[in-house]
Design a protein around this motif. Sequence first.
Motif, PDB file in Angstrom:
ATOM      1  N   TYR A  17      -2.521   0.319  -4.399  1.00 63.01           N
ATOM      2  CA  TYR A  17      -3.968   0.547  -4.537  1.00 63.01           C
ATOM      3  C   TYR A  17      -4.349   1.087  -5.919  1.00 63.01           C
ATOM      4  CZ  TYR A  17      -8.622   2.472  -3.961  1.00 63.01           C
ATOM      5  OH  TYR A  17      -9.937   2.773  -4.145  1.00 63.01           O
ATOM      6  N   GLY A  24       0.813  -1.220   0.000  1.00 60.78           N
ATOM      7  CA  GLY A  24       0.000   0.000   0.000  1.00 60.78           C
ATOM      8  C   GLY A  24       0.837   1.257   0.000  1.00 60.78           C
ATOM      9  N   ILE A  59      -6.785  -4.411   0.902  1.00 62.58           N
ATOM     10  CA  ILE A  59      -7.392  -3.470   1.860  1.00 62.58           C
ATOM     11  C   ILE A  59      -7.756  -4.143   3.187  1.00 62.58           C
ATOM     12  CG2 ILE A  59      -8.260  -1.946   0.055  1.00 62.58           C
ATOM     13  CD1 ILE A  59     -11.036  -3.112   0.475  1.00 62.58           C
ATOM     14  N   LEU A 105      -7.894  -6.800  -4.706  1.00 64.71           N
ATOM     15  CA  LEU A 105      -8.291  -5.584  -3.988  1.00 64.71           C
ATOM     16  C   LEU A 105      -8.698  -5.926  -2.557  1.00 64.71           C
ATOM     17  CD1 LEU A 105      -8.950  -2.543  -3.996  1.00 64.71           C
ATOM     18  CD2 LEU A 105     -11.237  -3.127  -4.835  1.00 64.71           C
ATOM     19  N   LEU A 112      -7.244   2.880   2.488  1.00 60.97           N
ATOM     20  CA  LEU A 112      -6.824   2.919   1.081  1.00 60.97           C
ATOM     21  C   LEU A 112      -8.000   3.165   0.137  1.00 60.97           C
ATOM     22  CD1 LEU A 112      -4.267  -0.061   0.868  1.00 60.97           C
ATOM     23  CD2 LEU A 112      -3.750   2.388   0.847  1.00 60.97           C
ATOM     24  N   LEU A 113      -9.174   2.652   0.493  1.00 59.63           N
ATOM     25  CA  LEU A 113     -10.327   2.779  -0.401  1.00 59.63           C
ATOM     26  C   LEU A 113     -10.763   4.237  -0.511  1.00 59.63           C
ATOM     27  CD1 LEU A 113     -12.230   0.804  -2.030  1.00 59.63           C
ATOM     28  CD2 LEU A 113     -13.903   1.264  -0.227  1.00 59.63           C
TER      29      LEU A 113
END
Length: 467
Positions: free
Chosen positions: A112, A107, A140, A136, A146-147
Amino acid sequence: MAAKRITQETFDEVVRENISEFEMDPEESLNEAIQQFESQGVDLSNIVKMAPNLASENGHELNHAILQTLDLLQKAVVDSDLCEVDELLVSFADQCKQELAIRYLAGQKGAYPAVLAACRLASEDNCSLLKALNALSALIDGQPDLLDNSGQELLLRVLRESRDDADLTLAGIHCVRHACMKHEQNRQDLVKGGILPILAGAIVQHGDRADVVREACSGLRIMTFDDDIRVPFGHAHDHAKMIVVEHDGLKILIEAAKAFTDDCSVLSEICATLARLAVRNEFCQDIVNLGGLNFMVALLADCIDHQELVKQVLNAIRAVAGNDDVKDAIVNVGGTDLIVLAMSRHLGSPQVCEQSCAALCMLALRKPENCRVIMEGGGALAALQAMKTHPREATVQKQACMLIRNLVARTRDFSQPILEMGAENLIVEARAAHRDCDDVAKAALRDLGCKVELRELWTGQKGGLAH
């Protein structure tokens, strides 16, 4: 005080220095670096602890396998090489699943946007999209920050457009679940974006798929959490109300259970979710009216040996017993005897003991007749036995003290029998061992008629306020 942190680069550099300056072998240099930083109070939970490959010519960062994979993935996405992207996404997901430190490093190094770009690239091919969503989800897990909005929109679009595809639905919900754990903003954004009808619809649409039903239930449940310490007030209650009132959540869950009478993992998830939705008096009654109480009592009787399921059923019974009419309904169908039986059968499990005491505690609250049934069924004795078995478990001690207090608060005739069971010593020990138990233990001792030493926090003596 917060633990000190370092970057991956700092850690790797020390490992390399140990090799070049002190002539250690790679494994020895790694262990020395770990010991050095931990002795300084540094938290290494975010650090990938790997001995470097000195033969690599790509620079020390790329010695980490996850960064090698990420570098290749970024190039394949830029080149729109879908076959290569597919292969790398599988590798990337597998590496991310190994530990949080690997996901964290990825990350930090731009994984991401690369994975999100791979999701878009794969949007026309369900097989490729499934691999991208799995990657994905793996990335996460444990780092929902991160989203971003683009990721939220992509997940919502995929779940809407692929509602007939069970595997894509499962992968998409898995992403949603990881994105919403301990992240209130993601929960609120996704609820505003329409995730609740998607989750409820998935349970109906794929009611024959245990994995989808289980994941969708978990997704709904997480929307009712209030676990983000960065946010003073969450929308947990509002989300629970929306699930019940706007999306018929209670009926959907109770109906879904009928297809999985032999699947304890699905039934556990359904019970856990029902417990999170029983947030209002009328919702508790609705669960009874829809057959939920009979379903839970039957589960407790038929699956008494399945510890995890028993724990979740007890949790759900505890939740619906918040309604005084439901308390009586539970007692009338023999619920108290089953709860005591569950506690006795799983006396070695602190979680089952806690939930059993908590459920009996709710049933006894403001209900003298229920207290009589609990006493006659051996509830007080079982609770004291749980206290004796788990002296170091504060939650067990606390719930047992609360149960004893509720049993005698309006029915003082039970005080002597409970004292003869050895309650006073156990409660005094709980009060001394666990700060969280102080108030409830004191209340239980007081209502049992025992002498309670009250501590005066301030008497108003010894002079006035300093100026």
